[in-house]
Write a protein that holds these residues in place. Structure first.
Motif, PDB file in Angstrom:
ATOM      1  N   ARG A   1       1.409  -5.425   2.590  1.00 26.73           N
ATOM      2  CA  ARG A   1       0.109  -5.728   3.185  1.00 26.73           C
ATOM      3  C   ARG A   1      -0.212  -7.201   2.952  1.00 26.73           C
ATOM      4  O   ARG A   1      -0.105  -7.711   1.818  1.00 26.73           O
ATOM      5  CB  ARG A   1      -1.000  -4.869   2.566  1.00 26.73           C
TER       6      ARG A   1
ATOM      7  N   TYR B   1       8.205   3.983  -0.451  1.00 26.30           N
ATOM      8  CA  TYR B   1       6.873   4.563  -0.526  1.00 26.30           C
ATOM      9  C   TYR B   1       5.787   3.535  -0.292  1.00 26.30           C
ATOM     10  O   TYR B   1       4.618   3.891  -0.121  1.00 26.30           O
ATOM     11  CB  TYR B   1       6.655   5.211  -1.900  1.00 26.30           C
TER      12      TYR B   1
ATOM     13  N   GLU C   1       0.856  -1.197   0.000  1.00 24.99           N
ATOM     14  CA  GLU C   1       0.000   0.000   0.000  1.00 24.99           C
ATOM     15  C   GLU C   1       0.889   1.243   0.000  1.00 24.99           C
ATOM     16  O   GLU C   1       1.846   1.354   0.788  1.00 24.99           O
ATOM     17  CB  GLU C   1      -0.911   0.024   1.231  1.00 24.99           C
TER      18      GLU C   1
ATOM     19  N   VAL D   1      -1.526   8.159  -2.411  1.00 22.41           N
ATOM     20  CA  VAL D   1      -1.651   7.579  -1.069  1.00 22.41           C
ATOM     21  C   VAL D   1      -2.825   6.610  -1.039  1.00 22.41           C
ATOM     22  O   VAL D   1      -3.938   6.940  -1.466  1.00 22.41           O
ATOM     23  CB  VAL D   1      -1.845   8.686  -0.014  1.00 22.41           C
ATOM     24  N   GLY D   2      -2.542   5.391  -0.544  1.00 17.13           N
ATOM     25  CA  GLY D   2      -3.600   4.394  -0.426  1.00 17.13           C
ATOM     26  C   GLY D   2      -3.684   3.435  -1.599  1.00 17.13           C
ATOM     27  O   GLY D   2      -4.435   2.447  -1.544  1.00 17.13           O
TER      28      GLY D   2
ATOM     29  N   GLU E   1       4.332  -0.047   1.648  1.00 20.13           N
ATOM     30  CA  GLU E   1       4.439  -0.936   2.804  1.00 20.13           C
ATOM     31  C   GLU E   1       3.651  -2.204   2.502  1.00 20.13           C
ATOM     32  O   GLU E   1       2.532  -2.173   1.998  1.00 20.13           O
ATOM     33  CB  GLU E   1       3.870  -0.253   4.057  1.00 20.13           C
TER      34      GLU E   1
ATOM     35  N   LEU F   1       2.254   4.653   0.872  1.00 21.48           N
ATOM     36  CA  LEU F   1       2.173   5.523   2.052  1.00 21.48           C
ATOM     37  C   LEU F   1       2.241   6.995   1.690  1.00 21.48           C
ATOM     38  O   LEU F   1       1.867   7.852   2.485  1.00 21.48           O
ATOM     39  CB  LEU F   1       3.310   5.195   3.024  1.00 21.48           C
ATOM     40  N   ASP F   2       2.754   7.288   0.504  1.00 26.29           N
ATOM     41  CA  ASP F   2       2.893   8.671   0.081  1.00 26.29           C
ATOM     42  C   ASP F   2       2.726   8.731  -1.436  1.00 26.29           C
ATOM     43  O   ASP F   2       2.843   7.708  -2.128  1.00 26.29           O
ATOM     44  CB  ASP F   2       4.259   9.222   0.495  1.00 26.29           C
TER      45      ASP F   2
END
Length: 369
Positions: A357, A353, A306, A323-324, A355, A308-309
């Protein structure tokens, strides 16, 4: 009727009325010999208490005026110092030349403006102290009503002293009548002395009532006005502290926000700005085809990550991220870049950027492809 009988009758009447009652007087007078009945004694005592009460209230009003005036002088000096601090803080905020950022300059500007507002409120409070407290009380201390009432009390005291002296004169005339065996001339002088005594008594009682009325009015006015001015002083100071608290609350929010900007960790993007650009697809394919042990790009088991920025692609080989976003990560480079697919497009992006999941919402899966 023979004059001697009139004389004896008057002597008996004076004695029955207790004309020669003794009691001490203080405050506004110091008569030792009273010559009136009980009602006049009560009047005298009432006037004495009023005199003492109004005098004490006058002294308290004067003390309040002096205290407030001293507070105004000290407070005005504090306003001057506070405004100087405000100017210095705002000057630094404007002229700051720090090369690492302007966080402190903004905080200094915020503080300088808030300090200026605080000193303005302090000035308003001091002004209220002067116009609503000191001036009205000073006017009453120096005012005519109190002085007029005190003059009435002093006139009453003088007449009372004259009456005391006249009592002595009547007593002396009475002794002479006894010694003269009914001399008409001596009796006439006694009657004149008694008449003067009655006249003094009448004037004294009338003036005493007038003085009591005036002093009672002054006493009531002193009590009401002084209490009103004390309440006004409390309200002015309370308003000042409430407004200062609002100013400080707002200032704290601004300065804490600036502190958080300084203490916050750098965004992930900061870690990738100095990284080398991602390898091209040709380079990547060549590396995978090579048997060299120094592999710059590692193939990994696909996994979901995902964003993060946000990341904005600068070449055709890079992948835009918001983001997202959910990304299928397929390759990771040793220089900090990763390759993956998102929203039907493939490309390179900074690995930091994204992470990993293990699970994603079902509603986000269709946006991957």
């Amino acid at each position: 009727q023979h004059p001697i009988f009139n004389y004896l009758s008057r002597i008996a009447k004076l004695e029955l009325l207790g004309v020669f009652k003794q009691f001490g007087a203080g405050g506004y007078g110091n008569s030792d010999n009273a010559f009136t009945d009980e009602s006049e004694v009560k009047l005298h005592q009432r006037l004495e208490k009023l005199y003492l009460s109004t005098r004490a209230a006058k002294h308290f009003q004067r003390d309040v005026v002096r205290g407030v005036e001293g507070y105004i002088v000290t407070g005005s000096k504090q306003v001057e110092i506070g405004n100087k601090l405000s100017d210095d803080s705002q000057k630094y905020g404007i002229e700051n030349t720090c090369t690492s950022g302007n966080t402190l300059s903004r905080a200094a500007t915020y503080y300088g403006k808030a300090r200026s507002l605080i000193e303005k409120e302090r000035g308003n409070m001091l002004k209220a102290f002067g116009t609503q407290v000191a001036e009205p009380l000073r006017a009453m201390v120096m005012g005519a009503p109190l002085e007029d009432a005190r003059h009435l009390a002093q006139r009453y005291d003088r007449i009372r002293q004259e009456a005391d002296a006249q009592v002595v004169e009547v007593s002396r005339r009475q002794s002479r009548v006894r010694e003269s065996a009914g001399n008409s001339d001596v009796i006439s002088k006694l009657e004149a002395a008694e008449y003067k005594l009655e006249e003094l008594k009448s004037n004294m009682v009338g003036l005493g009532k007038e003085a009591v009325s005036a002093m009672a009015a002054v006493e009531g006015q002193q009590q009401r006005l002084t209490l009103q001015r004390l309440i006004a002083m409390v309200e002015a100071e309370r308003t000042y502290h409430q407004k200062v608290l609002e100013i400080l609350d707002h200032l704290e929010e601004e300065m804490v926000s600036e502190r958080q900007k300084i203490e916050a960790p750098p965004p992930p993007a900061a870690e990738s700005f100095m990284s080398p650009p991602p390898p091209s697809y040709d380079e990547v394919n060549g590396m995978f085809a090579s048997t060299s042990a120094d592999q710059a790009v590692n193939s990994v088991d696909f996994f979901l990550g995902e964003a993060l920025d946000s990341f904005e692609a600068e070449s055709e080989f890079e992948l835009n991220l918001s983001v997202g976003d959910i990304v299928i990560v397929r390759k990771i480079s040793s220089n900090g870049w990763a390759e993956g697919e998102c929203k039907g497009k493939a490309g390179w992006f900074p690995h930091a950027y994204v992470e990993r999941r293990e699970r994603v919402l079902a509603s986000k899966v269709p946006h991957i492809f």
